[in-house]
Design a protein around this motif. Structure first.
Motif: not given
Length: 421
Positions: A324-339
């Motif tokens: 879960k933490r790995s997914e949250e970290a990826a969400f934050m890291r890629t937020f601008d280009s992803g979500f």
């Protein structure tokens, strides 16, 4: 309301009395409680000072917060009421002397969760924070402490309405730039938000309507159906007491019998109801995102992942799952280009319609790929208290958020970031 010196002679003595009472403040006290420090010794010392009449105003407000942190909201609010009846201005600790900027926050006399927890945003910024509690039944001070920019931190809750109305009346002649205008804060209430955001491309927000206890009782007796209260609402429904936050009293009710059982456990007279949206991902887990908007730009705040629909960060057991933490970290890291890119139109639309300088949104993604909005408000906590050894990726993300907030204040005040007020 022009700035004046920050000390005035007491009516009873010739000793200067500070205009702004100094306090420990919400951020430091909450941080201490979260770290496991026992606040009861400080509570006992301050209670003794309260009882013998020697307590200072800032100490009294800290005592009110400690009571609430220890779980005694009623006592905390009673202490706060006594303190605010005679003193309304308080200064929080500042990391720089002289401060880089001076901010005046306009708060309401309410519980610790119903004003923006702005101290967390400014704690290390070198920006001085003074809070004025706006009291509907007490006149404005005949002076204001010097400040470069003001921001309204009262919420849309019922007990803040008087303060918001009073601020709205004073806005036209406020001496400095004022952020988060009170009229727009009032649009965040759950039954108003749907009307404000409905029709935005790529965004879904189920209608939420108020329901009285009598109406829910009639639903429990099958005299009424949910659609009789509001078109488009049918079982299963989501219900919560009006004015509740952080999932308190939130429930999914599948039929009339469940409504009857819910009313037996919740004595409130007024509720919100809406239709339930199943937002499970393909892996069967629910994901709730918190986004913070600063000067119209979205920033990732957190991602909570759980097997239960009524999810918020504290019940998602994120610390117990490295996946879960790995997914949250990826969400934050890629937020601008992803979500943020994926929901660009929806995020831009809701930011424009809400129109606040600072606010948060709790949301999810539907199975069809739309942005599902749960709530928007200006008081959700945005902090960096998670243990760094477990959540190392949060420190740089929260620093980005805090720096963006400070930069907005500098920008809106018209002062460059390196200048002192």
């Amino acid at each position: 309301m022009r700035p004046e010196p920050e000390a005035a002679l007491s009516h009873h003595t010739a000793v200067p009395r500070p205009r702004c009472a100094e306090r420990i403040g919400l951020a430091r006290l909450t941080r201490a409680a979260e770290a496991g420090h026992d606040l009861r010794p400080l509570w006992r010392r301050l209670i003794a000072r309260l009882l013998d009449g020697s307590i200072e105003a800032g100490e009294g407000l800290d005592l009110s917060l400690i009571a609430q942190l220890l779980g005694d909201k009623e006592a905390g609010l009673a202490i706060q009421h006594a303190i605010l009846s005679s003193h309304q201005l308080f200064r929080s600790p500042c990391a720089a002397k002289p401060p880089r900027l001076r901010v005046l926050a306009l708060a309401a006399a309410t519980d610790m969760g119903s004003n923006t927890p702005i101290e967390f945003l400014l704690e290390s910024s070198g920006i001085e924070l003074t809070t004025l509690y706006v009291m509907p039944d007490i006149d404005w001070p005949d002076w204001l402490p010097d400040h470069d920019v003001a921001i309204v931190i009262a919420s849309d809750s019922e007990d803040c309405r008087g303060a918001l109305d009073k601020i709205a009346q004073a806005m036209t002649h406020w001496p400095r730039p004022l952020l988060n205008p009170p009229q727009r804060i009032g649009n965040l209430d759950r039954d108003k938000l749907h009307g404000l955001l409905d029709g935005i491309e790529g965004l879904e927000i189920p209608p939420t309507t108020g329901a009285s206890r009598e109406q829910l009782t009639e639903i429990s007796l099958s005299v009424l159906s949910p659609s009789d209260i509001s078109v488009g609402i049918s079982f299963p429904i989501i219900v919560r007491p009006r004015g509740s936050h952080a999932g308190k009293g939130l429930a999914k009710l599948d039929d009339a019998a469940a409504v009857e059982s819910y009313l037996g456990a919740h004595p409130q007279e007024s509720f919100f109801i809406s239709r339930f949206v199943d937002y499970r991902s393909d892996d069967g887990l629910f994901r709730k995102y918190r986004i913070v908007f600063i000067d119209r730009k979205p920033y990732a705040c957190h991602l909570a992942i759980s097997d239960r629909w009524d999810i918020w960060y504290l019940n998602a057991a994120m610390a117990a799952s490295s996946d879960k933490r790995s997914e949250e970290a990826a969400f934050m890291r890629t937020f601008d280009s992803g979500f943020a890119q994926r929901h660009r139109a929806a995020l831009a639309g809701l930011s424009k319609r809400i129109g606040l300088d600072y606010f948060t949104v709790d949301c999810a993604e539907t199975k069809q790929g739309s942005l599902l909005i749960f709530e928007a408000d200006n008081t959700a906590i945005v902090h960096d208290m998670d243990p760094q050894d477990v959540f190392p990726y949060k420190v740089p993300q929260m620093r980005k958020v805090f720096e963006a907030f400070a930069a907005m204040l500098h920008r809106r005040s018209g002062r460059p970031c390196e200048a002192a007020a």
